[in-house]
Design a protein around this motif. Structure first.
Motif, PDB file in Angstrom:
ATOM      1  N   TYR A 175      40.209  24.220  50.079  1.00  0.00           N
ATOM      2  CA  TYR A 175      40.722  24.852  51.301  1.00  0.00           C
ATOM      3  C   TYR A 175      40.486  26.353  51.236  1.00  0.00           C
ATOM      4  N   LEU A 176      39.841  26.903  52.260  1.00  0.00           N
ATOM      5  CA  LEU A 176      39.650  28.349  52.367  1.00  0.00           C
ATOM      6  C   LEU A 176      40.533  28.883  53.483  1.00  0.00           C
ATOM      7  N   HIS A 177      41.389  29.820  53.121  1.00  0.00           N
ATOM      8  CA  HIS A 177      42.380  30.416  54.018  1.00  0.00           C
ATOM      9  C   HIS A 177      41.740  31.478  54.906  1.00  0.00           C
ATOM     10  N   GLN A 178      42.298  31.661  56.082  1.00  0.00           N
ATOM     11  CA  GLN A 178      41.845  32.711  56.994  1.00  0.00           C
ATOM     12  C   GLN A 178      41.956  34.086  56.358  1.00  0.00           C
ATOM     13  N   SER A 179      43.036  34.325  55.636  1.00  0.00           N
ATOM     14  CA  SER A 179      43.279  35.606  54.975  1.00  0.00           C
ATOM     15  C   SER A 179      43.192  35.392  53.469  1.00  0.00           C
ATOM     16  N   PRO A 180      42.051  35.688  52.855  1.00  0.00           N
ATOM     17  CA  PRO A 180      41.878  35.390  51.430  1.00  0.00           C
ATOM     18  C   PRO A 180      42.831  36.163  50.524  1.00  0.00           C
ATOM     19  N   ILE A 181      43.418  37.230  51.014  1.00  0.00           N
ATOM     20  CA  ILE A 181      44.362  37.998  50.194  1.00  0.00           C
ATOM     21  C   ILE A 181      45.561  37.132  49.801  1.00  0.00           C
ATOM     22  N   PHE A 182      45.895  36.130  50.651  1.00  0.00           N
ATOM     23  CA  PHE A 182      47.020  35.242  50.351  1.00  0.00           C
ATOM     24  C   PHE A 182      46.636  34.125  49.385  1.00  0.00           C
ATOM     25  N   ALA A 183      45.337  33.981  49.123  1.00  0.00           N
ATOM     26  CA  ALA A 183      44.858  32.911  48.242  1.00  0.00           C
ATOM     27  C   ALA A 183      44.427  33.444  46.875  1.00  0.00           C
ATOM     28  N   THR A 184      44.712  34.710  46.619  1.00  0.00           N
ATOM     29  CA  THR A 184      44.337  35.309  45.345  1.00  0.00           C
ATOM     30  C   THR A 184      45.544  35.984  44.709  1.00  0.00           C
ATOM     31  N   ASP A 185      45.555  36.005  43.398  1.00  0.00           N
ATOM     32  CA  ASP A 185      46.629  36.667  42.660  1.00  0.00           C
ATOM     33  C   ASP A 185      46.326  38.162  42.615  1.00  0.00           C
ATOM     34  N   PRO A 186      47.190  39.008  43.186  1.00  0.00           N
ATOM     35  CA  PRO A 186      46.902  40.448  43.241  1.00  0.00           C
ATOM     36  C   PRO A 186      46.840  41.111  41.864  1.00  0.00           C
ATOM     37  N   ARG A 187      47.347  40.418  40.843  1.00  0.00           N
ATOM     38  CA  ARG A 187      47.328  40.986  39.485  1.00  0.00           C
ATOM     39  C   ARG A 187      46.045  40.665  38.742  1.00  0.00           C
ATOM     40  N   TRP A 188      45.218  39.802  39.320  1.00  0.00           N
ATOM     41  CA  TRP A 188      43.977  39.394  38.665  1.00  0.00           C
ATOM     42  C   TRP A 188      42.800  40.208  39.187  1.00  0.00           C
ATOM     43  N   ARG A 189      41.880  40.524  38.294  1.00  0.00           N
ATOM     44  CA  ARG A 189      40.618  41.127  38.712  1.00  0.00           C
ATOM     45  C   ARG A 189      39.734  40.038  39.333  1.00  0.00           C
ATOM     46  N   ILE A 190      38.766  40.475  40.118  1.00  0.00           N
ATOM     47  CA  ILE A 190      37.859  39.542  40.794  1.00  0.00           C
ATOM     48  C   ILE A 190      37.185  38.602  39.791  1.00  0.00           C
ATOM     49  N   SER A 191      36.817  39.119  38.624  1.00  0.00           N
ATOM     50  CA  SER A 191      36.162  38.286  37.616  1.00  0.00           C
ATOM     51  C   SER A 191      37.037  37.094  37.231  1.00  0.00           C
ATOM     52  N   ARG A 192      38.331  37.315  37.076  1.00  0.00           N
ATOM     53  CA  ARG A 192      39.229  36.231  36.692  1.00  0.00           C
ATOM     54  C   ARG A 192      39.451  35.255  37.844  1.00  0.00           C
ATOM     55  N   ILE A 193      39.510  35.790  39.066  1.00  0.00           N
ATOM     56  CA  ILE A 193      39.690  34.943  40.246  1.00  0.00           C
ATOM     57  C   ILE A 193      38.526  33.959  40.362  1.00  0.00           C
ATOM     58  N   ILE A 194      37.300  34.451  40.199  1.00  0.00           N
ATOM     59  CA  ILE A 194      36.129  33.577  40.285  1.00  0.00           C
ATOM     60  C   ILE A 194      36.104  32.600  39.119  1.00  0.00           C
ATOM     61  N   ALA A 195      36.400  33.099  37.916  1.00  0.00           N
ATOM     62  CA  ALA A 195      36.356  32.252  36.717  1.00  0.00           C
ATOM     63  C   ALA A 195      37.382  31.134  36.768  1.00  0.00           C
ATOM     64  N   GLU A 196      38.410  31.278  37.601  1.00  0.00           N
ATOM     65  CA  GLU A 196      39.401  30.211  37.758  1.00  0.00           C
ATOM     66  C   GLU A 196      38.735  28.931  38.262  1.00  0.00           C
ATOM     67  N   GLY A 197      37.695  29.081  39.068  1.00  0.00           N
ATOM     68  CA  GLY A 197      36.989  27.924  39.606  1.00  0.00           C
ATOM     69  C   GLY A 197      35.821  27.492  38.740  1.00  0.00           C
ATOM     70  N   TRP A 198      34.977  28.462  38.374  1.00  0.00           N
ATOM     71  CA  TRP A 198      33.778  28.146  37.612  1.00  0.00           C
ATOM     72  C   TRP A 198      33.058  29.426  37.224  1.00  0.00           C
ATOM     73  N   SER A 199      31.937  29.279  36.552  1.00  0.00           N
ATOM     74  CA  SER A 199      31.086  30.414  36.195  1.00  0.00           C
ATOM     75  C   SER A 199      29.820  30.318  37.040  1.00  0.00           C
ATOM     76  N   PRO A 200      29.797  31.002  38.186  1.00  0.00           N
ATOM     77  CA  PRO A 200      28.686  30.816  39.127  1.00  0.00           C
ATOM     78  C   PRO A 200      27.375  31.405  38.629  1.00  0.00           C
ATOM     79  N   ASP A 201      26.292  30.807  39.106  1.00  0.00           N
ATOM     80  CA  ASP A 201      24.963  31.289  38.752  1.00  0.00           C
ATOM     81  C   ASP A 201      24.602  32.510  39.596  1.00  0.00           C
ATOM     82  N   GLU A 202      23.615  33.236  39.128  1.00  0.00           N
ATOM     83  CA  GLU A 202      23.220  34.485  39.790  1.00  0.00           C
ATOM     84  C   GLU A 202      22.660  34.238  41.182  1.00  0.00           C
ATOM     85  N   VAL A 203      21.962  33.130  41.366  1.00  0.00           N
ATOM     86  CA  VAL A 203      21.379  32.825  42.673  1.00  0.00           C
ATOM     87  C   VAL A 203      22.479  32.683  43.731  1.00  0.00           C
TER      88      VAL A 203
END
Length: 196
Positions: free
Chosen positions: A77-105
């Motif tokens: 589920y992707l929320h209209q306001s992504p700020i409500f779907a992320t932990d404000p104490r986490w850096r972007i790197s940790r937010i992404i790593a919560e799901g997976w380690s995406p490829d460069e492409v």
């Protein structure tokens, strides 16, 4: 196929029903548009399909099987306001790593800059954070995406870029429920539009 069969939901035994006997199906490689007035339960339906809420009655199945395997849920589920779907104490790197380690492409296709990784959610724009939330959701195992007004707060260029990216994923087999009040958008991107 993602299927909702006679799905009903209410917030408590004495509360009125938000949804009643809803039937909906989404095939792989299909975008189903969902529209309707505010308060009709569109977002609630999206949260039910993604497993964020439990239905009061009815069933949700993927390929005629209930639920997920307890690991990564194949419906995100992707929320209209992504700020409500992320932990404000986490850096972007940790937010992404919560799901997976995406490829460069994939990162490049979404326009995500490596410099964002060291930032916090409030240090990037809304459009940038929505791209981050989308990247996190694209983990291996994703089969269906619930896109709840995901571009409604973005500028027209960002809207086009995100939907062009998603349309490419749909051609590769991703199924999407696109929830929007923007009927013109749904008419452009959706295979079919359902109104509740």
């Amino acid at each position: 196929m993602l299927t909702a069969n006679r799905l009903s939901f209410r917030y408590g035994a004495r509360a009125p029903y938000v949804l009643r006997d809803v039937a909906l199906s989404i095939h792989p490689g299909e975008i189903v548009g969902l529209s309707g007035p505010s308060g009709r339960g569109k977002s609630t339906l999206g949260r039910l399909l993604a497993g964020h809420l439990e239905p009061t009655s009815g069933t949700i199945t993927i390929d005629d099987r209930a639920g997920s395997n307890g690991q990564f849920h194949p419906v995100q589920y992707l929320h209209q306001s992504p700020i409500f779907a992320t932990d404000p104490r986490w850096r972007i790197s940790r937010i992404i790593a919560e799901g997976w380690s995406p490829d460069e492409v994939t990162r490049t296709e979404l326009g995500i800059d490596d410099s964002w990784y060291a930032r916090y959610p409030h240090e990037v724009s809304g459009g940038e954070l929505q791209r981050v939330a989308l990247l996190r959701a694209l983990a291996p195992g994703l089969r269906y995406l619930i896109a709840d007004e995901i571009t409604s707060m973005l500028d027209p260029v960002a809207q086009v870029e995100i939907w062009q990216f998603l349309l490419k994923r749909v051609r590769q087999g991703l199924g999407i429920l696109a929830i929007s009040h923007d009927r013109a958008l749904l008419e452009r991107i959706a295979t079919r539009v359902v109104t509740i």
